[in-house]
Design an enzyme around this catalytic site. Structure first.
Site, mmCIF file in Angstrom:
data_model
loop_
_atom_site.group_PDB
_atom_site.id
_atom_site.type_symbol
_atom_site.label_atom_id
_atom_site.label_comp_id
_atom_site.label_asym_id
_atom_site.label_seq_id
_atom_site.Cartn_x
_atom_site.Cartn_y
_atom_site.Cartn_z
ATOM 1 N N GLY A 200 56.957 58.271 69.163
ATOM 2 C CA GLY A 200 57.903 59.200 69.382
ATOM 3 C C GLY A 200 58.973 59.461 70.413
ATOM 4 O O GLY A 200 59.784 60.740 70.982
ATOM 5 N N ARG A 328 54.511 50.836 60.551
ATOM 6 C CA ARG A 328 55.264 52.417 60.138
ATOM 7 C C ARG A 328 56.432 50.374 59.964
ATOM 8 O O ARG A 328 56.818 50.075 61.423
ATOM 9 C CB ARG A 328 55.168 53.402 60.161
ATOM 10 C CG ARG A 328 55.857 53.336 61.399
ATOM 11 C CD ARG A 328 56.263 55.321 61.359
ATOM 12 N NE ARG A 328 56.213 55.147 63.201
ATOM 13 C CZ ARG A 328 56.986 55.118 63.766
ATOM 14 N NH1 ARG A 328 58.098 54.608 63.730
ATOM 15 N NH2 ARG A 328 57.212 55.744 65.111
#
Length: 715
Positions: A200, A328
């Site tokens: 991220g 994910r």
């Protein structure tokens, strides 16, 4: 033991299996390790992804359990869930990142499975293992795959062995500053410094020369410790102007792995994506196939199960190299769903229950083009500084088959300073890239927010840039076209000023009518706002604020209910009424014969106008005696741009600083922000120490200009 048929008719091409199930206290049973049953799922997350998972769970008849912190007590995901449990105070370390609290709720609620969403515990090996030990299904890959792909240095070795192309770099155990700097010099600048457990955009810095390497390394380590509790770094060659291309993969427990084509996520700020699209522009079918096959190879190398994303960097010749794998569901997964007609959350729930993939590779067809724009509470004109605050007004385009609004907030909700400032994801689909882009821009103009800064105007500027329209995107797109993307603000036109003045006049008329209805004297002279005068036209002066300038408008009330408005030498003939449509107010008006219907929002003495041409703000000036008085810190020093923690203080009273010198480092919204000197001078006072919390707009440092200091000392 009874035989149970699991039938989910919502996906085309689904294979239906008859399986024997045995049940534990929570209702999950496995036979030969093949199939489990999920009737209740806990979503260990918040915001839009929690709401996204709940929508699919509801569609499948699966009950949902929410967890929430103090800050999210009244949030949208709590309201949507069938059950909701409080798990602690606002800081994520004490709530959403607490494995013990989440597992306690999973057991207490009788949840059969846990969906971690993205972020928080989604790529935490220990959490996946703990779920398994408790007999709770972790909706994600095996913990071994999370571990192998989560440590970037390990994943590079595995990918290299599997034949997936990689970029060389240093992934060693010696983490001394000297060793890392020496390896960087050997690789050759510029280099990318990355946290091995990063993601991220956190714990990631670019060092363009040896002189700034240690400063960037220290900053990356601090951010990594804060985000992942691990500051081990790797150093790699930084590829200039690459594209960021990633492939959606999906595996099941039966050895099947497929790819659902690629997404281009090149346009980023602070190493974080803000606009994504699928498929990637100008990628040939041959390169697309090679990307997909490499991604499947990567997934099979770690026995992957569930949804995952293999990220590559791609050069100008379309050569691609493995960057990392996110184990994910990705934030941007909806664009892959839109071009393949799938529901990846439904796939996750089914695969986690032991079913085979609903579709095999030959069944997955790419159709059309999709964009996703991330709408953030941030100030693009201030280095995309994250924001927080209430959504005083929120209206969105209508959702339909080709338009999705993925959000976790409603009008009146607050974007919290404790978490990521994303408000929503706007996802659109079109028959081709041009049609999808046109739809995106149309919908962005209908996404209207009042109460805090957003990046909507920037997204419009970005998506309308000729190079973006042509598909010529790289990770340096924003800095490369900075001047085009951040044009000088334009003053509202005379027509817009007239619309704002009309909105204020009509609001005044409505308030007067409400006063009359509430009074006992319907004929009171105070109950008239028509401006009627015997034999003369009534004129009034109205002062409006446009940025730092004031504009005088002379409003003339005509007998027929129309108005004349004079701005300087220009005179406009204006008519109009406010009409309510779908809960929003629209100003149906005519200015010099040109009709329009902008959306009208009047809050805190400010008129907000939204139309297909853009948005404008016009204010009524606040009298001086009511204006807030700034403190010494704000007037002569630096203030906190948002609520956050002071991580590091670089100066002390008496220090001399130049414009742009680093004064402090703040940590807010999971990101580091360097506070710099707004002017040259001498530090008079430092108001906060390291580790303390500073509220938004709090004075941080008082700074005196050197001339002031010299004058004071000579007296």
């Amino acid at each position: 033991m009874a035989a149970v048929i699991l039938s989910f008719p919502t996906l085309q091409g689904l294979r239906i299996f008859t399986q024997k199930l045995s049940w534990t206290k929570r209702g999950v049973r496995f036979v030969s390790g093949e199939v489990g049953r999920i009737e209740k799922v806990l979503i260990a997350n918040r915001g839009e992804i929690a709401c996204r998972v709940m929508r699919t769970a509801k569609k499948m008849g699966v009950r949902s359990v929410a967890v929430y912190s103090d800050a999210d007590r009244d949030s949208m995901h709590v309201a949507m869930a069938d059950e909701a449990y409080h798990i602690g105070p606002a800081p994520s370390q004490e709530s959403y990142l607490s494995m013990e609290k989440v597992l306690e709720v999973a057991k207490k609620s009788g949840s059969h499975a846990v969906h971690p969403g993205y972020g928080f515990l989604s790529e935490n090996t220990e959490f996946a293992e703990a779920c398994k030990q408790e007999g709770i299904i972790f909706i994600g890959p095996p913990s071994s795959a999370i571990r192998d792909m989560g440590i970037k240095s390990t994943s590079k070795y595995i990918m290299s062995a599997a034949g997936v192309p990689i970029i060389g770099g240093y992934h060693g155990e010696d983490q001394s500053n000297e060793r890392l700097q020496a390896e960087a010099a050997q690789i050759g600048f510029p280099v990318m410094i990355k946290a091995v457990r990063g993601g991220g955009g956190k714990g990631m810095r670019i060092a363009r020369s040896d002189s700034v390497f240690l400063e960037q390394l220290e900053s990356a380590r601090r951010e990594a410790r804060k985000s992942f509790n691990d500051d081990v770094m790797l150093v790699e060659k930084f590829v200039e102007d690459p594209r960021h291309v990633e492939v959606q993969v999906f595996g099941d427990m039966h050895g099947n792995v497929v790819y659902l084509f690629e997404r281009d996520c090149s346009v980023q700020r602070r190493h974080q994506k803000i606009i994504e699209e699928a498929p990637g522009p100008d990628i040939s079918p041959e390169v697309r196939r090679k990307l997909g096959e490499a991604a499947v190879k990567a997934a099979k190398a770690v026995n992957y199960v569930g949804a995952g994303t293999v990220e590559f960097i791609m050069d100008a010749q379309h050569n691609f190299y493995f960057m990392e794998m996110n184990t994910r569901l990705q934030v941007e997964h909806p664009v892959s769903e839109m071009i393949t007609g799938t529901d990846l959350v439904e796939w996750q729930l089914r695969v986690a229950a032991g079913e085979r993939l609903p579709l095999l590779q030959d069944d997955i067809i790419l159709r059309g083009h999709s964009f996703e724009a991330r709408i953030y509470a941030e100030d693009p004109n201030n280095d995309f500084l994250p924001g927080a605050g209430p959504l005083l007004h929120l209206s969105t385009p209508a959702a339909d088959q080709h338009t999705r609004i993925e959000t976790g907030v409603r009008e009146g909700d607050e974007v919290s300073a404790h978490y990521d400032p994303m408000i929503a994801k706007l996802v659109v689909w079109g028959e081709d890239r041009s049609a999808a882009l046109k739809k995106l821009r149309y919908c962005l103009r209908q996404y209207n927010i009042v109460g805090l800064n957003t990046n909507i105007d920037f997204l419009l500027s970005l998506s309308g840039h000729p190079e973006f329209e042509a598909g010529n995107v790289t990770t340096s797109f924003i800095p490369q076209y900075y001047a085009d993307l951040f044009p000088a603000p334009r003053a509202p036109s005379g027509e817009t000023i007239c619309q704002a003045a009309l909105g204020l006049v009509l609001q005044e008329r409505r308030h007067t009518q409400e006063f009359v209805r509430a009074s006992n004297d319907p004929f009171s002279p105070f109950g008239s706002s028509s401006g009627w005068r015997s034999n003369i036209q009534y004129n009034r002066n109205m002062t409006l604020q446009l940025g730092d300038k004031k504009v005088e408008v002379v409003v003339g009330y005509s007998k027929d209910g129309s108005y004349t408005m004079q701005l300087g030498d220009e005179v406009y003939h204006v008519t109009g009424e406010v009409e309510l449509e779908g809960g929003a107010s629209f100003l149906h008006c005519s200015v010099n014969g040109v009709k329009s219907r902008p959306k009208l929002v009047i809050l805190d003495s400010t008129v907000h106008l939204f139309s297909t041409e853009g948005s404008s703000q016009v204010s009524v000036p606040v009298p001086k005696y009511l204006a807030a008085v700034s403190g010494a810190g704000a007037q002569g020093g630096a203030v906190a741009p948002m609520t956050g923690t002071i991580e590091k203080v670089m100066v002390k009273a008496g220090d001399t600083v130049a414009v742009g010198d680093a004064l402090m480092v703040m940590n807010a919204m999971k990101m580091e922000h360097t506070i710099r000197a707004p002017k040259a001078g001498v530090i008079k006072r430092v108001f906060f120490s390291e580790g303390s919390q500073a509220n938004r707009h709090a004075p941080l440092i008082e700074l005196e200009e050197e001339e002031e200091v010299e004058e004071g000392s000579s007296q």
